[in-house]
Design a protein around this motif. Structure first.
Motif, PDB file in Angstrom:
ATOM      1  N   PRO A 193       0.970  -1.070   0.140  1.00 35.03           N
ATOM      2  CA  PRO A 193       0.036  -0.077  -0.065  1.00 35.03           C
ATOM      3  C   PRO A 193       0.870   1.297   0.008  1.00 35.03           C
ATOM      4  CG  PRO A 193      -0.672  -1.674   1.619  1.00 35.03           C
ATOM      5  CD  PRO A 193       0.815  -2.056   1.352  1.00 35.03           C
ATOM      6  N   VAL A 194       0.684   2.224  -1.061  1.00 31.70           N
ATOM      7  CA  VAL A 194       1.472   3.543  -1.298  1.00 31.70           C
ATOM      8  C   VAL A 194       0.593   4.524  -0.826  1.00 31.70           C
ATOM      9  CG1 VAL A 194       2.720   4.691  -2.558  1.00 31.70           C
ATOM     10  CG2 VAL A 194       3.062   2.174  -2.802  1.00 31.70           C
ATOM     11  N   ARG A 195       1.173   5.544  -0.034  1.00 32.66           N
ATOM     12  CA  ARG A 195       0.705   6.782   0.267  1.00 32.66           C
ATOM     13  C   ARG A 195       1.285   8.012  -0.808  1.00 32.66           C
ATOM     14  NH1 ARG A 195       1.731   7.110   4.759  1.00 32.66           N
ATOM     15  NH2 ARG A 195       3.971   8.455   4.687  1.00 32.66           N
ATOM     16  N   LEU A 196       0.587   8.190  -1.859  1.00 28.48           N
ATOM     17  CA  LEU A 196       0.974   9.315  -2.755  1.00 28.48           C
ATOM     18  C   LEU A 196       0.492  10.384  -2.089  1.00 28.48           C
ATOM     19  CD1 LEU A 196      -0.124   7.528  -6.092  1.00 28.48           C
ATOM     20  CD2 LEU A 196       1.787   7.430  -4.922  1.00 28.48           C
ATOM     21  N   LEU A 197       1.303  11.735  -3.132  1.00 31.14           N
ATOM     22  CA  LEU A 197       1.026  13.130  -2.582  1.00 31.14           C
ATOM     23  C   LEU A 197      -0.360  13.221  -3.314  1.00 31.14           C
ATOM     24  CD1 LEU A 197       4.419  15.008  -3.256  1.00 31.14           C
ATOM     25  CD2 LEU A 197       3.668  13.920  -1.235  1.00 31.14           C
ATOM     26  N   ASP A 198      -1.200  14.083  -2.297  1.00 27.88           N
ATOM     27  CA  ASP A 198      -2.663  14.242  -2.982  1.00 27.88           C
ATOM     28  C   ASP A 198      -2.452  15.620  -3.642  1.00 27.88           C
ATOM     29  OD1 ASP A 198      -2.657  16.535  -1.258  1.00 27.88           O
ATOM     30  OD2 ASP A 198      -3.618  15.188   0.233  1.00 27.88           O
ATOM     31  N   GLU A 199      -3.731  15.978  -4.321  1.00 29.41           N
ATOM     32  CA  GLU A 199      -3.850  17.252  -5.252  1.00 29.41           C
ATOM     33  C   GLU A 199      -3.471  18.268  -4.431  1.00 29.41           C
ATOM     34  OE1 GLU A 199      -3.492  19.618  -8.335  1.00 29.41           O
ATOM     35  OE2 GLU A 199      -3.796  17.372  -8.538  1.00 29.41           O
ATOM     36  N   GLU A 200      -3.946  18.518  -3.215  1.00 26.03           N
ATOM     37  CA  GLU A 200      -3.523  19.740  -2.271  1.00 26.03           C
ATOM     38  C   GLU A 200      -2.108  19.877  -2.062  1.00 26.03           C
ATOM     39  OE1 GLU A 200      -4.735  21.644   2.211  1.00 26.03           O
ATOM     40  OE2 GLU A 200      -5.836  19.954   1.398  1.00 26.03           O
ATOM     41  N   GLN A 201      -1.663  18.757  -1.810  1.00 26.33           N
ATOM     42  CA  GLN A 201       0.201  18.721  -1.476  1.00 26.33           C
ATOM     43  C   GLN A 201       0.965  18.920  -2.492  1.00 26.33           C
ATOM     44  OE1 GLN A 201       0.097  14.839  -0.005  1.00 26.33           O
ATOM     45  NE2 GLN A 201       0.273  15.412   2.141  1.00 26.33           N
ATOM     46  N   ILE A 202       0.237  18.575  -4.030  1.00 32.52           N
ATOM     47  CA  ILE A 202       1.082  19.118  -5.089  1.00 32.52           C
ATOM     48  C   ILE A 202       0.803  20.502  -5.725  1.00 32.52           C
ATOM     49  CG2 ILE A 202       1.178  18.529  -7.827  1.00 32.52           C
ATOM     50  CD1 ILE A 202       0.371  15.522  -6.891  1.00 32.52           C
ATOM     51  N   GLU A 203      -0.362  20.931  -5.501  1.00 30.29           N
ATOM     52  CA  GLU A 203      -0.702  22.440  -5.651  1.00 30.29           C
ATOM     53  C   GLU A 203       0.107  23.064  -4.730  1.00 30.29           C
ATOM     54  OE1 GLU A 203      -1.950  25.791  -7.298  1.00 30.29           O
ATOM     55  OE2 GLU A 203      -2.323  23.898  -7.884  1.00 30.29           O
ATOM     56  N   GLU A 204       0.561  22.910  -3.335  1.00 31.45           N
ATOM     57  CA  GLU A 204       1.431  23.667  -2.653  1.00 31.45           C
ATOM     58  C   GLU A 204       2.789  23.588  -3.174  1.00 31.45           C
ATOM     59  OE1 GLU A 204       2.726  23.742   1.932  1.00 31.45           O
ATOM     60  OE2 GLU A 204       1.837  21.786   1.062  1.00 31.45           O
ATOM     61  N   LEU A 205       3.285  22.511  -4.044  1.00 36.75           N
ATOM     62  CA  LEU A 205       4.743  22.555  -4.435  1.00 36.75           C
ATOM     63  C   LEU A 205       4.417  23.281  -5.669  1.00 36.75           C
ATOM     64  CD1 LEU A 205       5.197  18.467  -4.235  1.00 36.75           C
ATOM     65  CD2 LEU A 205       6.467  20.457  -2.903  1.00 36.75           C
ATOM     66  N   ARG A 206       3.576  23.507  -6.680  1.00 30.05           N
ATOM     67  CA  ARG A 206       3.296  24.183  -7.347  1.00 30.05           C
ATOM     68  C   ARG A 206       3.641  25.838  -7.153  1.00 30.05           C
ATOM     69  NH1 ARG A 206      -1.579  21.665  -8.865  1.00 30.05           N
ATOM     70  NH2 ARG A 206      -1.219  19.709 -10.432  1.00 30.05           N
ATOM     71  N   GLN A 207       2.747  26.147  -6.152  1.00 30.53           N
ATOM     72  CA  GLN A 207       2.672  27.440  -5.875  1.00 30.53           C
ATOM     73  C   GLN A 207       4.016  28.011  -5.141  1.00 30.53           C
ATOM     74  OE1 GLN A 207       0.386  29.566  -6.361  1.00 30.53           O
ATOM     75  NE2 GLN A 207      -0.964  28.143  -7.250  1.00 30.53           N
ATOM     76  N   THR A 208       4.513  26.945  -4.486  1.00 30.27           N
ATOM     77  CA  THR A 208       5.861  27.340  -3.704  1.00 30.27           C
ATOM     78  C   THR A 208       7.130  27.099  -4.594  1.00 30.27           C
ATOM     79  OG1 THR A 208       4.927  26.472  -1.666  1.00 30.27           O
ATOM     80  CG2 THR A 208       7.418  26.807  -1.522  1.00 30.27           C
ATOM     81  N   PHE A 209       7.363  26.113  -5.534  1.00 31.58           N
ATOM     82  CA  PHE A 209       8.441  25.716  -6.301  1.00 31.58           C
ATOM     83  C   PHE A 209       8.349  25.665  -7.472  1.00 31.58           C
ATOM     84  CE2 PHE A 209       8.766  23.521  -1.854  1.00 31.58           C
ATOM     85  CZ  PHE A 209       9.974  24.066  -1.315  1.00 31.58           C
ATOM     86  N   GLY A 210       6.980  26.052  -8.015  1.00 28.60           N
ATOM     87  CA  GLY A 210       7.080  26.168  -9.583  1.00 28.60           C
ATOM     88  C   GLY A 210       6.801  24.801 -10.219  1.00 28.60           C
ATOM     89  N   ALA A 211       6.720  23.926  -9.277  1.00 27.57           N
ATOM     90  CA  ALA A 211       6.438  22.113  -9.741  1.00 27.57           C
ATOM     91  C   ALA A 211       5.722  22.342 -10.808  1.00 27.57           C
ATOM     92  CB  ALA A 211       6.175  21.518  -8.745  1.00 27.57           C
ATOM     93  N   GLN A 212       5.768  21.522 -11.871  1.00 25.94           N
ATOM     94  CA  GLN A 212       5.150  21.311 -13.070  1.00 25.94           C
ATOM     95  C   GLN A 212       4.469  19.705 -13.073  1.00 25.94           C
ATOM     96  OE1 GLN A 212       7.252  21.998 -16.672  1.00 25.94           O
ATOM     97  NE2 GLN A 212       7.602  24.245 -16.011  1.00 25.94           N
ATOM     98  N   TRP A 213       3.303  19.912 -12.748  1.00 22.13           N
ATOM     99  CA  TRP A 213       2.675  18.367 -12.522  1.00 22.13           C
ATOM    100  C   TRP A 213       1.112  18.598 -13.048  1.00 22.13           C
ATOM    101  CZ3 TRP A 213       4.588  13.728 -11.062  1.00 22.13           C
ATOM    102  CH2 TRP A 213       3.639  12.552 -10.971  1.00 22.13           C
TER     103      TRP A 213
END
Length: 213
Positions: A193-213
């Motif tokens: 069983p794997v815990r993936l980053l959820d959309e809220e966590q990914i959006e935080e990376l977009r806003q903070t670091f400019g992640a392209q996901w």
């Protein structure tokens, strides 16, 4: 020191580092860097751990060979990325073990071959589309990735390995190492069983670091 001389030496340094850590077995893999008047690419059948700065091929944007030894037969892959991503300053293509292993699996999401396991993968690599298999040296492979590189800085070539671009050679090298480590994690965690980053966590990376996901 000219930009070209500096990049030739940097390609040698990066190639040696990747080879010493087992990420480019034999004569596999190739590295390129953009110049103002063309681009540099490692030679065909060259071991990345034994490069000579003067042997690295120089090409113009029409594919003409200007200097150094004959370029890798996968030059068209690099050219397709540079043509599709104006911000690409360098490209690294490897056949590293774990990424190549993942590329052989038959259960991958073609839009994102590796899931968002860690924030560093999301930040440094982003979504990793899977490119259908073509034989090595097949020009159609360049056509296949040309429609993807505008939105993605990295792709995974089926039954082959990863191709990663970056604004600098250092950035491209770090990104492909992050991809390889994520592929290793992905294989280690299969059947668990794997815990993936959820959309809220990914959006935080977009806003903070400019992640392209």
């Amino acid at each position: 020191m000219s930009k070209e001389t500096r990049l030739r030496e940097e390609i040698v340094t990066v190639g040696r580092s990747l080879h010493m850590r087992g990420l480019s077995p034999g004569s596999s893999g190739n590295i390129s860097a953009r110049l103002d008047d063309g681009w540099l690419l490692t030679p065909t059948n060259a071991c990345l751990g034994e490069l000579d700065p003067g042997d690295i091929a120089k090409l113009d944007w029409e594919g003409n060979h200007l200097a150094g030894k004959p370029a890798s037969k996968e030059a068209f892959l690099h050219h397709a990325v540079y043509a599709g991503r104006e911000d690409s300053g360098a490209i690294v293509h490897l056949h590293c073990t774990h990424s190549a292993a993942v590329s052989c699996l038959d259960c991958l999401d073609p839009h994102s071959a590796l899931p968002p396991l860690t924030p560093y993968f999301v930040m440094r690599v982003g979504r990793l589309p899977l490119v259908p298999y073509h034989r090595p040296g097949d020009p159609r492979l360049g056509e296949a990735i040309s429609g993807l590189v505008g939105k993605h800085s990295a792709v995974l070539l089926a039954n082959h390995g990863p191709l990663v671009s970056g604004k600098t050679l250092e950035a491209a090298g770090y990104a492909i190492e992050e991809l390889e480590e994520t592929a290793k994690l992905f294989l280690l965690l299969r059947q668990q069983p794997v815990r993936l980053l959820d959309e809220e966590q990914i959006e935080e990376l977009r806003q903070t670091f400019g992640a392209q996901w």
